[in-house]
Design an enzyme around this catalytic site. Structure first.
Site, PDB file in Angstrom:
ATOM      1  N   HIS A  69      -0.274  -5.555   5.376  1.00 54.77           N
ATOM      2  CA  HIS A  69       0.489  -6.332   6.365  1.00 54.77           C
ATOM      3  C   HIS A  69      -0.359  -6.716   7.580  1.00 54.77           C
ATOM      4  O   HIS A  69       0.016  -7.600   8.336  1.00 54.77           O
ATOM      5  CB  HIS A  69       1.782  -5.620   6.760  1.00 54.77           C
ATOM      6  CG  HIS A  69       1.605  -4.502   7.739  1.00 54.77           C
ATOM      7  ND1 HIS A  69       1.200  -3.249   7.383  1.00 54.77           N
ATOM      8  CD2 HIS A  69       1.769  -4.465   9.086  1.00 54.77           C
ATOM      9  CE1 HIS A  69       1.140  -2.479   8.463  1.00 54.77           C
ATOM     10  NE2 HIS A  69       1.487  -3.194   9.510  1.00 54.77           N
ATOM     11  N   GLU A 118      -2.051   4.046  18.038  1.00 60.32           N
ATOM     12  CA  GLU A 118      -0.587   3.996  18.099  1.00 60.32           C
ATOM     13  C   GLU A 118      -0.103   5.069  19.060  1.00 60.32           C
ATOM     14  O   GLU A 118      -0.670   6.160  19.100  1.00 60.32           O
ATOM     15  CB  GLU A 118       0.007   4.267  16.720  1.00 60.32           C
ATOM     16  CG  GLU A 118      -0.346   3.234  15.689  1.00 60.32           C
ATOM     17  CD  GLU A 118       0.296   3.566  14.353  1.00 60.32           C
ATOM     18  OE1 GLU A 118       1.447   3.165  14.157  1.00 60.32           O
ATOM     19  OE2 GLU A 118      -0.333   4.262  13.556  1.00 60.32           O
ATOM     20  N   ASP A 168      -4.367   6.631   5.379  1.00 60.82           N
ATOM     21  CA  ASP A 168      -3.252   5.761   5.761  1.00 60.82           C
ATOM     22  C   ASP A 168      -3.744   4.436   6.350  1.00 60.82           C
ATOM     23  O   ASP A 168      -3.124   3.403   6.136  1.00 60.82           O
ATOM     24  CB  ASP A 168      -2.383   6.504   6.793  1.00 60.82           C
ATOM     25  CG  ASP A 168      -1.108   5.755   7.150  1.00 60.82           C
ATOM     26  OD1 ASP A 168      -0.511   5.145   6.238  1.00 60.82           O
ATOM     27  OD2 ASP A 168      -0.700   5.794   8.329  1.00 60.82           O
ATOM     28  N   LYS A 214      -2.621   8.472  15.817  1.00 61.99           N
ATOM     29  CA  LYS A 214      -1.218   8.493  16.249  1.00 61.99           C
ATOM     30  C   LYS A 214      -1.158   9.238  17.575  1.00 61.99           C
ATOM     31  O   LYS A 214      -2.023  10.048  17.885  1.00 61.99           O
ATOM     32  CB  LYS A 214      -0.373   9.243  15.231  1.00 61.99           C
ATOM     33  CG  LYS A 214      -0.428   8.622  13.846  1.00 61.99           C
ATOM     34  CD  LYS A 214       0.893   7.999  13.481  1.00 61.99           C
ATOM     35  CE  LYS A 214       0.883   7.414  12.101  1.00 61.99           C
ATOM     36  NZ  LYS A 214       1.486   6.086  12.044  1.00 61.99           N
ATOM     37  N   LYS A 235      -0.854 -10.682  10.239  1.00 62.19           N
ATOM     38  CA  LYS A 235      -0.851 -10.854  11.702  1.00 62.19           C
ATOM     39  C   LYS A 235      -1.694 -12.087  12.054  1.00 62.19           C
ATOM     40  O   LYS A 235      -2.835 -12.211  11.618  1.00 62.19           O
ATOM     41  CB  LYS A 235      -1.425  -9.605  12.385  1.00 62.19           C
ATOM     42  CG  LYS A 235      -0.564  -8.348  12.167  1.00 62.19           C
ATOM     43  CD  LYS A 235      -1.160  -7.135  12.894  1.00 62.19           C
ATOM     44  CE  LYS A 235      -0.530  -5.829  12.445  1.00 62.19           C
ATOM     45  NZ  LYS A 235       0.796  -5.559  12.941  1.00 62.19           N
ATOM     46  N   HIS A 245      -6.160  -1.275   6.493  1.00 65.45           N
ATOM     47  CA  HIS A 245      -6.085  -2.095   7.704  1.00 65.45           C
ATOM     48  C   HIS A 245      -7.427  -2.214   8.441  1.00 65.45           C
ATOM     49  O   HIS A 245      -7.866  -3.301   8.796  1.00 65.45           O
ATOM     50  CB  HIS A 245      -5.043  -1.534   8.676  1.00 65.45           C
ATOM     51  CG  HIS A 245      -3.701  -1.295   8.054  1.00 65.45           C
ATOM     52  ND1 HIS A 245      -3.191  -2.109   7.071  1.00 65.45           N
ATOM     53  CD2 HIS A 245      -2.762  -0.342   8.263  1.00 65.45           C
ATOM     54  CE1 HIS A 245      -1.987  -1.661   6.707  1.00 65.45           C
ATOM     55  NE2 HIS A 245      -1.714  -0.593   7.414  1.00 65.45           N
ATOM     56  N   LYS A 288       0.836  -1.191   0.000  1.00 64.12           N
ATOM     57  CA  LYS A 288       0.000   0.000   0.000  1.00 64.12           C
ATOM     58  C   LYS A 288       0.880   1.253   0.000  1.00 64.12           C
ATOM     59  O   LYS A 288       2.045   1.143   0.375  1.00 64.12           O
ATOM     60  CB  LYS A 288      -0.924   0.005   1.211  1.00 64.12           C
ATOM     61  CG  LYS A 288      -0.197   0.276   2.551  1.00 64.12           C
ATOM     62  CD  LYS A 288      -1.144   0.357   3.695  1.00 64.12           C
ATOM     63  CE  LYS A 288      -1.431   1.739   4.154  1.00 64.12           C
ATOM     64  NZ  LYS A 288      -0.378   2.404   4.926  1.00 64.12           N
TER      65      LYS A 288
HETATM   66  C1  BG6 Z   1       1.226   1.400   8.138  1.00 64.17           C
HETATM   67  C2  BG6 Z   1       0.948   2.868   8.244  1.00 64.17           C
HETATM   68  O1  BG6 Z   1       0.521   0.848   7.063  1.00 64.17           O
HETATM   69  O2  BG6 Z   1       0.820   0.751   9.345  1.00 64.17           O
HETATM   70  C3  BG6 Z   1       1.676   3.467   9.443  1.00 64.17           C
HETATM   71  O3  BG6 Z   1       1.377   3.511   7.055  1.00 64.17           O
HETATM   72  C4  BG6 Z   1       1.322   2.710  10.695  1.00 64.17           C
HETATM   73  O4  BG6 Z   1       1.366   4.834   9.581  1.00 64.17           O
HETATM   74  C5  BG6 Z   1       1.512   1.209  10.496  1.00 64.17           C
HETATM   75  O5  BG6 Z   1       2.162   3.167  11.732  1.00 64.17           O
HETATM   76  C6  BG6 Z   1       0.973   0.440  11.678  1.00 64.17           C
HETATM   77  O6  BG6 Z   1       1.340  -0.906  11.565  1.00 64.17           O
HETATM   78  P1  BG6 Z   1       1.506  -1.811  12.854  1.00 64.17           P
HETATM   79  O7  BG6 Z   1       1.738  -3.166  12.322  1.00 64.17           O
HETATM   80  O8  BG6 Z   1       2.656  -1.252  13.641  1.00 64.17           O
HETATM   81  O9  BG6 Z   1       0.222  -1.678  13.630  1.00 64.17           O
END
Ligand code: BG6
Length: 547
Positions: free
Chosen positions: A234, A272, A291, A396, A238, A296, A204
């Site tokens: 990604h 986050e 984002d 964030k 998980k 996700h 992405k």
């Molecule tokens: C990414 C985003 O796809 O996923 C980031 O671009 C984000 O901004 C990240 O921090 C979060 O991934 P994870 O696996 O740490 O939750």
């Protein structure tokens, strides 16, 4: 994820995966500890543990000098080699513009593996991997790069017996995606035949909005068949996200109550504590909504809300995901005002450390109106979900890192308890903790011991680490393995990507037209702006555990 989505085979996979033997899934415990880290000896090459269908492969990484290669791809390949999930006939070819030779590249990757591993390094496995690592210096826009690539691939096939199977991983900026694919096509390097495969993996963002996603899909499909394109999200790598399907469909007790008759609402939180780090420039064009949500959060939502597929065939699973995403009610501008909240972090403190406001981050406009927090209420128009709100939020610089799905059930009738001191019954809550502290808990009412009827809320809790240990993982292992096995279940199809953007685009449009009126500030280290709490409060609800 090859056969593992078949619940019966998943059982087999767990029992055969050496990394979990000896753990609390007692039935398979054995006296001998066969976990990879505990092996005393290896032959020169790792032996495959069983007959999975990973094909011989040359793993070609465009962007071999980048962060993704360093932090995710190489560690994931190392972990796959460690758990004996790479084919014997295997090579990696890094392509990048940085002028180094293969020896220098191997030295860099060797240092990276050393630096990033949280577990002791198996030197035999590391050597096996490094011996198969090669480098091609070249500009992605230069047609000569692809001529040299072809020559190198021919040579590597001879050396490693990889039978012309090529996995191209585009670990580059998205601006290169279409061009690399076009040039691979022009060089005749993506022709897919029965006797070998050619697959392309992209990361992405898949576009910036619906029109750009469509044109990117179109550009890819001019050269590749959809079945050759593996769009990685990604989050689907998980284990805890994959487990949502197993939890729902491999157990008899949850699916019958997984609907509007029993479920009051669903919350999906991806919080986050990190800020935008060094990605200010990207974030200024993306923002929290683009984002995180079309990819996700909606991937998690689709696993929670989809209908059971007839089989675990990739297309059957992806058809159901696409269906549920298309059933999300698209918002009119007035809905956006009522049902969404955008926020931006101000200075604050996280874990006792002061943190800067978003507008003071590197490469961020000091007057930026970009959101770092997004929350919304979505409705799915289906028989199963009629009237059940799905509350989504992501941000964030929130109080702590926490990704979870909360299923809140309806309250039981109080009648039976009307003559007791029980004033109200707390509804059952099922919490799927995606990360950290991975696990699942369910709360229920229990009688507090004593002569009077008093009900307290208690929890049953399952923790992954306790049952399955914590084998080293980047989250990319299953995904890379699946591309080599040709299993697209966990990858996004073009229609899924477009369905995600269809949900998000109307929200972005209204936020952008409102400018500063759309953004509510929040103090870093909190759970977002007050308005996000109001979003639920006006429905008589609260965010789980984060009040
Ligand atoms: C990414 C985003 O796809 O996923 C980031 O671009 C984000 O901004 C990240 O921090 C979060 O991934 P994870 O696996 O740490 O939750």
């Amino acid at each position: 994820m090859d056969t593992s989505f078949d619940p019966s085979l998943l059982g087999a996979r767990i029992s055969h995966d050496p990394s979990v033997e000896g753990k609390r899934n007692v039935k398979h415990s054995q006296d001998v500890d066969t976990r990879p880290n505990h092996r005393q000896e290896h032959s020169d090459l790792p032996q495959l543990s069983n007959g999975q269908t990973r094909s011989p492969t040359i793993f070609v990484v465009f962007g071999a000098q980048g962060d993704l290669t360093k932090r995710k791809l190489i560690p994931a390949l190392y972990n796959l080699a460690l758990s004996h999930h790479l084919p014997q006939e295997f090579a990696i070819l890094g392509v990048d513009v940085v002028p180094v030779n293969t020896e220098e590249f191997r030295e860099k990757i060797s240092r990276d593996i050393q630096e990033l591993s949280s577990h002791p390094i198996d030197t035999t496995i590391k050597k096996w991997l490094l011996d198969r690592l090669h480098y091609l210096q070249g500009d992605f826009r230069d047609p000569h790069t692809y001529e040299r690539l072809q020559a190198m691939l021919t040579q590597l096939n001879e050396t490693y017996g990889t039978r012309e199977n090529y996995l191209y991983y585009l670990a580059t900026a998205p601006t290169f995606f279409s061009e690399i694919v076009q040039k691979l096509g022009a060089q005749g390097l993506v022709e897919h035949r029965k006797d070998y495969y050619r697959r392309v993996v992209i990361e992405k963002p898949f576009g910036h909005d619906l029109p750009s996603a469509r044109s990117m899909n179109h550009a890819m499909q001019e050269v590749l068949d959809e079945s050759q394109i593996y769009r990685i999200d990604h989050y689907l790598g998980k284990e805890t996200v994959q487990n949502i399907l197993v939890f729902r469909f491999a157990n008899c007790i949850f699916e019958p109550i997984w609907n509007h008759r029993f479920i009051d609402h669903v919350q999906i939180t991806v919080a986050e504590s990190l800020g935008v780090e060094h990605r200010g420039a990207y974030y200024e064009s993306a923002g929290a909504l683009r984002d995180m949500v079309p990819n996700h959060l909606l991937q998690i939502l689709s696993f929670v809300a989809m209908e059971p597929p007839n089989t675990f065939d990739p297309e059957a699973v992806r058809d159901e995901k696409a269906k549920v995403l298309r059933a999300i009610q698209l918002m009119h501008p007035t809905d956006v005002l009522q049902s969404t909240v955008a926020g931006q972090y101000e200075a604050g403190s996280i874990d006792g450390h002061s943190v800067l406001p978003y507008r003071s981050e590197v490469n961020v406009d000091p007057l930026s109106l970009k959101e770092t927090f997004a929350a919304m209420t979505l409705h799915i128009e289906s028989w199963r979900w009629k009237g059940v709100p799905f509350y989504l939020r992501t941000g964030k610089r929130m109080q702590r890192r926490s990704t979870e799905v909360v299923i809140q059930f309806k309250s039981a009738p109080l009648m039976l308890f009307s003559k007791t001191s029980v004033g109200q019954l707390t509804p059952n809550v099922l919490v799927i903790r995606i990360q950290p502290d991975e696990g699942i808990s369910i709360s229920f009412g229990a009688k507090i011991p004593g002569p009077k009827v008093n009900v307290g809320t208690v929890d049953m809790d399952f923790q992954y680490a306790e049952y399955f240990g914590d084998a080293p993982s980047t989250g990319y292992e299953t995904l890379l393995h699946d591309v080599m096995a040709g299993d697209a279940t966990l990858f996004q199809r073009s229609d899924i990507v477009e369905a995600g953007w269809s949900v998000v685009d109307p929200i972005v449009k209204v936020w952008e037209s409102l400018g500063s009126h759309a953004i509510f500030p929040y103090v870093a280290g909190t759970w977002g702006p007050l308005e996000a709490h109001t979003l639920l409060a006006k429905d008589g609800r609260t965010w789980h555990d984060h009040n």
